[in-house]
Design a protein around this motif. Structure first.
Motif, mmCIF file in Angstrom:
data_model
loop_
_atom_site.group_PDB
_atom_site.id
_atom_site.type_symbol
_atom_site.label_atom_id
_atom_site.label_comp_id
_atom_site.label_asym_id
_atom_site.label_seq_id
_atom_site.Cartn_x
_atom_site.Cartn_y
_atom_site.Cartn_z
ATOM 1 N N GLU A 1 0.650 -1.185 -0.034
ATOM 2 C CA GLU A 1 -0.014 -0.014 -0.149
ATOM 3 C C GLU A 1 0.819 1.323 0.095
ATOM 4 O O GLU A 1 0.418 2.122 -0.573
ATOM 5 N N THR B 1 0.923 4.186 -2.661
ATOM 6 C CA THR B 1 0.917 5.719 -2.239
ATOM 7 C C THR B 1 2.176 6.517 -2.906
ATOM 8 O O THR B 1 2.078 7.577 -3.376
ATOM 9 N N LYS C 1 -5.062 11.595 0.238
ATOM 10 C CA LYS C 1 -6.022 10.220 0.240
ATOM 11 C C LYS C 1 -6.891 10.312 -1.094
ATOM 12 O O LYS C 1 -7.261 9.508 -1.858
ATOM 13 N N TRP D 1 -6.410 7.681 -3.367
ATOM 14 C CA TRP D 1 -7.126 6.490 -3.102
ATOM 15 C C TRP D 1 -8.598 7.082 -3.019
ATOM 16 O O TRP D 1 -9.424 6.706 -2.176
ATOM 17 N N LEU E 1 -11.422 5.816 -4.462
ATOM 18 C CA LEU E 1 -12.565 4.912 -4.513
ATOM 19 C C LEU E 1 -12.180 3.588 -3.575
ATOM 20 O O LEU E 1 -12.891 2.751 -3.273
ATOM 21 N N ASP E 2 -11.101 3.704 -2.696
ATOM 22 C CA ASP E 2 -10.914 2.717 -1.655
ATOM 23 C C ASP E 2 -11.392 3.160 -0.316
ATOM 24 O O ASP E 2 -11.504 4.215 0.082
ATOM 25 N N ASP E 3 -11.205 2.002 0.640
ATOM 26 C CA ASP E 3 -11.730 2.224 1.944
ATOM 27 C C ASP E 3 -10.617 2.807 2.858
ATOM 28 O O ASP E 3 -10.861 2.969 4.170
ATOM 29 N N ARG E 4 -9.475 2.845 2.293
ATOM 30 C CA ARG E 4 -8.397 3.437 3.068
ATOM 31 C C ARG E 4 -8.787 4.729 3.782
ATOM 32 O O ARG E 4 -9.312 5.814 3.176
ATOM 33 N N ASP F 1 -4.303 5.926 7.411
ATOM 34 C CA ASP F 1 -3.578 5.045 6.672
ATOM 35 C C ASP F 1 -2.521 5.819 5.921
ATOM 36 O O ASP F 1 -1.616 5.396 5.712
ATOM 37 N N ASP G 1 1.636 5.798 5.481
ATOM 38 C CA ASP G 1 2.554 5.600 4.283
ATOM 39 C C ASP G 1 3.228 6.848 4.072
ATOM 40 O O ASP G 1 4.668 6.533 3.855
#
Length: 286
Positions: free
Chosen positions: A23, A27, A49, A53, A55-58, A62, A66
């Motif tokens: 991940e 990033t 983010k 990211w 479309l992700d649940d991160r 998180d 990174d």
């Protein structure tokens, strides 16, 4: 605004990148498309983010982790100008060729310290060697550094790692369990990692490399002499211990009591003769 960037094949064989979580690697790649044409952006995990990211649940927390790992690996530089926080991808101008770049609206870092050089030679895409932008970025790949041969009891120094290959040794190759490296460049945690990996029969798992890297960085930060760390690394390597045992092995060798000099056989005989003569003289006197 997202931008098209390039990525080199060496990214996927970089020891620095391989020590990161998948991940975190994504990033890092996503940052290249998010930063401006001079490799800078606002250091806000929420914005990154949303850009990297979407479309992700991160969570932004998180992404913040990174960014912290990327900074600790010297792949990005996080800095402040006044009350605003920014980040810059290290070595940006050296690895990204941008046609008609737009001047950055973000101020450059007040200082741009170079991260430690590392034990490999092929540059990682838009990172690895910080702060040395050139008018004509070079995309050529330097030839690999030669490696010294192993011996049982010598231990010296060598260097350089960021962003290059997997140096797995074929199973048939015979290697000693002790390390011995002749120095070529300044001592860094990544350099020591590279030396250790070069003398493993097979490339260790990324998690083990990461653990050893953290131990080495901590010891160097405590100003422990690189020569002592290398001696400890050689002893630890030969014993096949857990990575957490490395500092203990270094300390054991660093603070070992000096061996007592043993008298020679001749000295022992002379001392025995003198004691015998003194005893005879005492008996005659009585």
């Amino acid at each position: 605004m997202a931008r098209i960037r390039s990525i080199k094949p060496e990214f996927f064989t970089s020891l620095t990148v391989a020590s990161l979580l998948v991940e975190t690697r994504l990033t890092f790649i996503g940052l290249w498309t998010h930063v401006d044409d001079e490799g800078r952006c606002v250091d806000d995990a929420r914005l990154i983010k949303a850009a990297v990211w979407p479309l992700d649940d991160r969570l932004s927390t998180d992404v913040e982790l990174d960014l912290k790992r990327l900074s600790e690996s010297s792949l990005i530089l996080r800095y402040k100008v006044g009350e605003r926080s920014y980040l810059a991808v290290r070595g940006w101008g050296e690895h990204q060729r941008i046609n008609r770049p737009t001047k950055s609206k973000i101020p450059p870092p007040p200082e741009a310290p170079e991260p430690p050089p590392t034990s490999e030679t092929t540059p990682l895409p838009p990172v690895e060697i910080p702060g040395r932008s050139t008018p004509e970025p070079s995309h050529s790949e330097p030839s690999p550094q030669p490696h010294t041969q192993l011996t049982e009891d010598s231990l010296a120094e060598r260097n350089r790692e960021q962003g290059t290959g997997n140096r797995e040794v074929p199973p048939s190759a015979e290697r000693s369990t002790a390390l011995a490296i002749v120095p070529a460049e300044p001592d860094t945690a990544q350099a020591l990692i590279g030396e250790w990996i070069d003398h493993c029969r097979r490339r260790p798992p990324g998690q083990v490399i990461g653990q050893i890297g953290k131990q080495l960085k901590q010891m160097l930060a405590e100003n422990i002499a690189p020569a002592d760390i290398r001696r400890g690394l050689a002893a630890w390597h030969s014993k096949g211990l857990h990575p957490s045992a490395l500092p203990s092995v270094v300390n054991e060798l660093m603070n070992a009591a000096p061996a007592q000099a043993r008298p020679s056989t001749t000295d022992q005989r002379v001392n025995a003769a003198l004691e015998l003569a003194a005893r005879y003289a005492a008996e005659e006197a009585s």
